[in-house]
Design an enzyme around this catalytic site. Structure first.
Site, PDB file in Angstrom:
ATOM      1  N   GLU A  60      35.948  41.455  46.756  1.00 27.58           N
ATOM      2  CA  GLU A  60      36.491  39.825  46.576  1.00 27.58           C
ATOM      3  C   GLU A  60      36.097  39.021  47.845  1.00 27.58           C
ATOM      4  OE1 GLU A  60      38.403  42.817  45.884  1.00 27.58           O
ATOM      5  OE2 GLU A  60      38.955  42.572  44.023  1.00 27.58           O
ATOM      6  N   HIS A 129      50.421  43.586  41.492  1.00 29.17           N
ATOM      7  CA  HIS A 129      49.782  42.920  40.569  1.00 29.17           C
ATOM      8  C   HIS A 129      50.706  41.884  39.920  1.00 29.17           C
ATOM      9  CE1 HIS A 129      46.560  45.793  40.567  1.00 29.17           C
ATOM     10  NE2 HIS A 129      45.710  45.344  39.489  1.00 29.17           N
TER      11      HIS A 129
HETATM   12  C1  LIG Z   1      41.264  44.758  45.079  1.00 27.90           C
HETATM   13  C2  LIG Z   1      41.066  44.798  43.805  1.00 27.90           C
HETATM   14  N1  LIG Z   1      40.050  44.136  42.905  1.00 27.90           N
HETATM   15  C3  LIG Z   1      40.080  44.496  41.589  1.00 27.90           C
HETATM   16  C4  LIG Z   1      41.056  45.105  40.904  1.00 27.90           C
HETATM   17  C5  LIG Z   1      40.947  45.257  39.374  1.00 27.90           C
HETATM   18  N2  LIG Z   1      40.337  46.676  39.177  1.00 27.90           N
HETATM   19  C6  LIG Z   1      41.174  47.876  38.703  1.00 27.90           C
HETATM   20  S1  LIG Z   1      40.509  49.216  38.637  1.00 27.90           S
HETATM   21  C7  LIG Z   1      39.051  48.520  38.811  1.00 27.90           C
HETATM   22  C8  LIG Z   1      37.857  49.327  38.538  1.00 27.90           C
HETATM   23  C9  LIG Z   1      37.637  50.329  39.764  1.00 27.90           C
HETATM   24  O1  LIG Z   1      36.457  51.187  39.658  1.00 27.90           O
HETATM   25  P1  LIG Z   1      36.453  52.392  40.272  1.00 27.90           P
HETATM   26  O2  LIG Z   1      36.490  52.289  41.731  1.00 27.90           O
HETATM   27  O3  LIG Z   1      35.069  52.895  39.831  1.00 27.90           O
HETATM   28  O4  LIG Z   1      37.633  53.423  39.949  1.00 27.90           O
HETATM   29  P2  LIG Z   1      37.768  53.922  38.175  1.00 27.90           P
HETATM   30  O5  LIG Z   1      38.595  52.951  37.731  1.00 27.90           O
HETATM   31  O6  LIG Z   1      36.422  54.078  37.636  1.00 27.90           O
HETATM   32  O7  LIG Z   1      38.473  55.201  38.748  1.00 27.90           O
HETATM   33  C10 LIG Z   1      39.232  47.127  38.890  1.00 27.90           C
HETATM   34  C11 LIG Z   1      38.003  46.218  39.335  1.00 27.90           C
HETATM   35  C12 LIG Z   1      42.045  45.670  41.620  1.00 27.90           C
HETATM   36  N3  LIG Z   1      43.064  46.524  41.146  1.00 27.90           N
HETATM   37  N4  LIG Z   1      42.035  45.583  43.207  1.00 27.90           N
END
Ligand SMILES: Cc1ncc(C[n+]2csc(CCOP(=O)(O)OP(=O)(O)O)c2C)c(N)n1
Ligand SMILES: [Mg+2]
Lengths: 325, 325
Positions: A60, A129
């Protein structure tokens, strides 16, 4: 044409991108997949290509900062901060960089940047959230803060946000995405700093922000059934704030309830109350009532979340308290 | 490395518990009996269990939004977890956290996290506690492939090296961040972490023994004052990003192959090192897991919601009684 707020935002992004090729979209999952979790950016990649609809890594600070830098140098980015809660991750870029450029650089710099972000509780998304946080942003000079309460306003305000030359945080209440209304076709731009009178009335003013404008309208209908004429005002932009319209309404009704889903301390509700106490003291026949969320985080459990979010009943109660004063 | 029957049974029980816990909550969720958003951990079970098997309650983990497996592997009781996922009063966080913010301080489980990249700095702080108080404890942050791009993660990596913290960066590369394919080649994440100045390895995340061996070494390094380690465990995500995401963006044939190749349970049972774990023991473990799940689900669904006044607990000032409430 009747459409939901989500569709209106999507349509406006299409129209503004077609109108000005300096407008680019950037954010997490905005391009691939389904156009974000709620599909707000759906179809843009197909239309404008991945050079202008940019999927970013989950960073971000870099998203907001780079969008600011791009805005400073000739693009007109619409960056998506998926949830306003993620402001915590990237605040420096907004607070100390983007918000300061125009003033600190002696007026040489403009930053035509829009940060679209989701706000609000009521959807079971829990403490990290569901926050509102716009009050915090409205407290920062150099950023404009906008929060539409319906699809038509979303269209007009987003078009203005993209076309004007300063950084705007555009706060979309997720519980409003599916709410529908008639949206003007073609070019439709709403200037900032102009409140909308949702309902005209004479006995009391209900000033509702974002989704709370919708609840205030419902409260006005309930009050009307009891013979009370409530005027409902939606400021639409929090910074700049249309103080004049709020004061004009209070000068007519003599009573004010401010309805704001923020936590109460240092909230927009507090700001508006303070402003009216200072500049509208002579109009007031009762203390200003604030209806806000409590001074707590948003609980995950739906049974407490329901109590956390101000309700129509809370507004009606506050209005009656002011009227009984 | 030799494994006792006791260790093998424990590893199997934990992996199988995670698998069946999630299949069960998935089904309850689909029937609308559980609120909020849940993120499935299927086919990553060997990572959590391999990572936590050698830990005690004096070791810490910081988890992610995909945290059920981490909780179970760290020793959280199913009852408290189930109650929390159902957002009930007697849940681990009294229903205020839910799936995405579940925590258990008694177990050194410092919380799931709905902020991507939120955990690593906190885990670094816990490692600082362990180091300063000389508890012999270590601290581990679970980090997704998407989260690995977050600035907070880079800062925590650097801090862990500078302060020589007893910390493990446990990356879970499941190839996806929400709806977007991770563009980084396998191993890139470990390589980056290594560049900060710590040992880093890549392991097959569906192979319990590989994960466990890497973690045992990292934990020992931490306990012996050798500083941080990074491990990139690779295992493709099985289900959608959150429950309800049909993951239409994935190639069907590839997904089918990944699902089969990435299942840690048959790998584990087919490994010659598990020869002493006989069919009868496995059946007994399974039966006990299913019985416990039946019990805890029934209990959680019937349990009491938090009462309304709970909205105002666990705050240091609640401003109750003011007009706004
Ligand atoms: C600071 C922040 N940015 C974006 C999100 C939205 N978000 C939630 S899970 C996710 C993907 C995360 O991917 P990864 O780290 O690979 O974990 P996985 O879901 O594959 O376990 C995103 C973009 C968030 N919750 N927090
Ligand atoms: Mg991932």
């Amino acid at each position: 044409m009747k459409m939901s707020m989500r569709e209106a935002i999507n349509l406006t992004l299409h129209e503004e991108m077609a109108r000005d090729n300096r407008v680019v979209i950037m954010g997490e999952d905005v391009a691939s997949g389904q156009g974000g979790v709620y599909g707000v950016t759906a179809g843009l990649t197909e239309k404008f290509g991945v050079a202008r609809v940019i999927d970013t890594p989950i960073t971000e600070s870099a998203i907001v900062g780079a969008a600011g830098g791009a805005a400073l140098t000739g693009l007109r980015p619409v960056a998506e901060l998926m949830f306003i809660d993620f402001l915590g991750v990237c605040l420096d870029q907004l607070l100390n960089q983007i918000a300061k450029f125009r003033y600190m650089f002696g007026g040489q710099a403009r930053t035509p940047l829009v940060i679209r972000t989701m706000i609000g509780a009521g959807e079971g998304t829990g403490p990290q959230h569901s926050q509102i946080l716009y009050s915090m942003l409205a407290a920062i000079p150099g950023i404009k803060v906008v929060t539409p309460s319906n699809a038509a306003d979303a269209k007009g305000l987003l078009a203005e946000a993209i076309r004007q030359d300063d950084p705007v945080v555009f706060c979309e209440h997720k519980a409003l995405y599916l709410s529908e209304c008639d949206v003007p076709e073609g070019d439709y731009v709403i200037p900032f700093g102009k409140a909308r009178t949702v309902v005209e009335g004479t006995d009391i003013t209900l000033c509702g922000l974002s989704r709370m404008a919708v609840l205030a309208e419902q409260a006005a209908a309930e009050l009307a059934a009891e013979g009370i004429s409530a005027e409902v005002i939606d400021p639409r932009t929090l910074s700049p704030l249309d103080e004049e319209s709020i004061l004009a309404s209070v000068s007519k009704t003599g009573r004010l309830v401010v309805v704001d889903e923020s936590n109460p301390l240092c909230s927009m509700a507090s700001e508006i109350s303070g402003m009216v106490a200072e500049f509208g003291f002579d109009y007031l026949d009762a203390p200003v009532q604030r209806v806000t969320a409590p001074h707590t985080p948003v609980p995950a459990t739906p049974c407490l979340e329901k109590d956390y979010v101000p309700s129509v009943a809370d507004i009606v109660r506050a209005a009656k308290k002011a009227l009984a004063y | 490395m030799d494994y006792s029957l006791n260790e093998l049974t424990r590893a199997y029980r934990l992996m199988k518990t995670i698998r069946e816990f999630e299949e069960r909550i998935r089904s309850e969720y689909q029937q609308g009996k559980l609120p909020g958003f849940i993120h499935m951990y299927r086919n990553q079970e060997a990572i959590a269990v391999g990572a936590c098997l050698d830990m005690t309650n004096d070791d810490y983990i910081a988890s992610t939004h995909r945290g059920h497996g981490h909780c179970i592997a760290k020793g959280c009781e199913l009852e408290g977890m189930m109650l929390e996922l159902a957002c009930k009063q007697d849940g681990l966080c009294n229903g205020k956290g839910g799936s995405m913010h579940i925590a258990d301080m008694t177990k050194g489980m410092l919380g799931a996290n709905a902020i991507v990249g939120g955990g690593p700095p906190i885990a670094a702080g816990a490692a600082l506690t362990a180091k300063t108080l000389q508890t012999g404890g270590v601290s581990m942050a679970f980090i997704g492939d998407g989260a690995s791009d977050q600035g907070t993660v880079a800062e925590a990596l650097n801090l862990a090296v500078v302060l020589q913290l007893p910390m493990i960066f446990m990356y879970e590369n499941n190839f996806y961040a929400e709806f977007t394919r991770n563009p980084k080649p396998e191993g890139r994440i470990a390589e980056r972490a290594g560049a900060f100045g710590m040992p880093s390895v890549v392991v097959d995340g569906s192979d319990f023994f590989a994960v466990h061996a890497a973690c045992r070494e990292a934990i020992e390094r931490g306990r012996n004052g050798g500083g941080p380690t990074a491990i990139e465990a690779v295992s493709a995500r099985y289900y959608g990003h959150f429950e309800g995401d049909p993951q239409a963006y994935r190639d069907e044939a590839e997904l089918r192959a990944q699902r089969e190749a990435g299942d840690p349970l048959p790998h584990f049972l087919a490994d010659p090192r598990t020869a002493s774990l006989d069919v009868k023991t496995v059946a007994e473990v399974d039966a006990a897991i299913f019985a416990e799940l039946d019990r805890t689900v029934e209990l959680a669904l019937a349990a009491a919601d938090p009462t309304p006044e709970k909205l105002y607990t666990d705050v240091y000032v609640n401003y109750e009684g003011r007009a706004m409430q």
